[in-house]
Write an enzyme that holds these catalytic residues in place. Structure first.
Site, short mmCIF file in Angstrom:
data_model
loop_
_atom_site.label_atom_id
_atom_site.label_comp_id
_atom_site.label_asym_id
_atom_site.label_seq_id
_atom_site.Cartn_x
_atom_site.Cartn_y
_atom_site.Cartn_z
N LYS A 5 72.65 -16.84 28.92
CA LYS A 5 71.48 -15.97 28.95
C LYS A 5 71.23 -15.53 30.40
CE LYS A 5 67.05 -16.12 26.51
NZ LYS A 5 66.01 -17.04 26.07
C1 E4P Z 1 63.55 -15.56 24.01
O1 E4P Z 1 64.71 -15.91 24.08
C2 E4P Z 1 62.46 -16.22 24.75
O2 E4P Z 1 62.75 -17.57 24.92
C3 E4P Z 1 61.14 -16.17 24.05
O3 E4P Z 1 61.18 -15.47 22.82
C4 E4P Z 1 59.97 -15.87 24.93
O4 E4P Z 1 58.82 -15.84 24.16
P1 E4P Z 1 57.35 -16.03 24.75
O5 E4P Z 1 56.83 -14.68 25.13
O6 E4P Z 1 56.58 -16.62 23.60
O7 E4P Z 1 57.45 -16.97 25.91
#
Ligand code: E4P
Length: 219
Positions: free
Chosen positions: A83
């Site tokens: 990522k």
């Molecule tokens: C995606 O890979 C992220 O980890 C995640 O969806 C972030 O979400 P949040 O806005 O609830 O932190």
């Protein structure tokens, strides 16, 4: 639509996997920090529980550091997905890794051109954060729709992974506009099979059934 869980918590992943419909896992540095565990140990544990793609995020800001971190993560398991952030260095690292056949998830996507650029660089997944756009008064779903249209117009094969999901309605909308994947917090996964009329209907059926058995068996 594929369903990933967005967590680094082992119990949540175990419970979600037991439902039999879990396709993958996404983590991020905040989710790992919340668990208070060693990053690589936890990624290895998660990869042992789920056969599908498991995203682990780098924390370097520049290309070479990202590649170094990615190489270490790739040692953990075959289902690791790297990522990277939707920045210029992230884009370059995406291209470097994708050219090597490594699956990359481009995260923190907030506008359609970021999604177009990472598709051109060969990303396996792009993660538009729809909840965070809604949080500041924007329309997160509009972004998912725009990316869907751009990808379909040009035949880009990068999968849209709708992220930052806040509630079940987000998932309905994602499925309707053709998001390939949604990554969902455990709390929302648990809501996906709920409806008060299902509970009420079931209670009514059971009450009628029990009343009938009593008349038949106990004159
Ligand atoms: C995606 O890979 C992220 O980890 C995640 O969806 C972030 O979400 P949040 O806005 O609830 O932190």
């Amino acid at each position: 639509m594929e369903l990933y869980i967005d967590t680094a918590n082992i119990e949540e992943i175990r419970e979600a996997a037991a439902l039999g419909v879990l396709d993958g896992v996404t983590t991020n540095p905040s989710l790992i920090a919340k668990e208070g565990v060693d990053f690589h140990d936890r990624m290895s544990e998660i990869c042992g529980l789920v056969a599908g793609p498991v995203s682990g995020e780098v924390v370097s800001m520049e290309h070479d550091g990202m590649i170094e971190e990615a190489n270490a993560l790739l040692e953990i398991a075959d289902n690791i997905v790297i990522k990277l952030p939707c920045t210029v260095d992230g884009l370059k690292a995406c291209k470097t890794l994708s050219d090597r056949g490594v699956r990359v998830n481009m995260t923190l996507c907030f506008q359609p051109l970021q999604a177009m650029m990472v598709a051109k660089a060969g990303a396996f997944l792009v993660s538009p954060f729809l909840g965070r756009i809604d949080d500041i008064g924007g329309d997160g779903m509009e972004l998912i729709q725009q990316i869907r249209t751009i990808y379909d117009n040009y035949g880009y094969t990068t999968k849209i992974l709708s992220a930052s999901i806040r509630h079940p309605l987000h998932l309905v909308q994602c499925a309707l506009v053709g998001s390939d994947v949604a990554t969902v917090p455990f709390k929302v996964i648990k809501q996906m099979m709920n409806h008060p009329l299902t509970d009420k209907g079931l209670a009514g059926f059971l009450a009628d059934w029990n009343a009938r058995k009593q008349t038949e068996c106990c004159p």
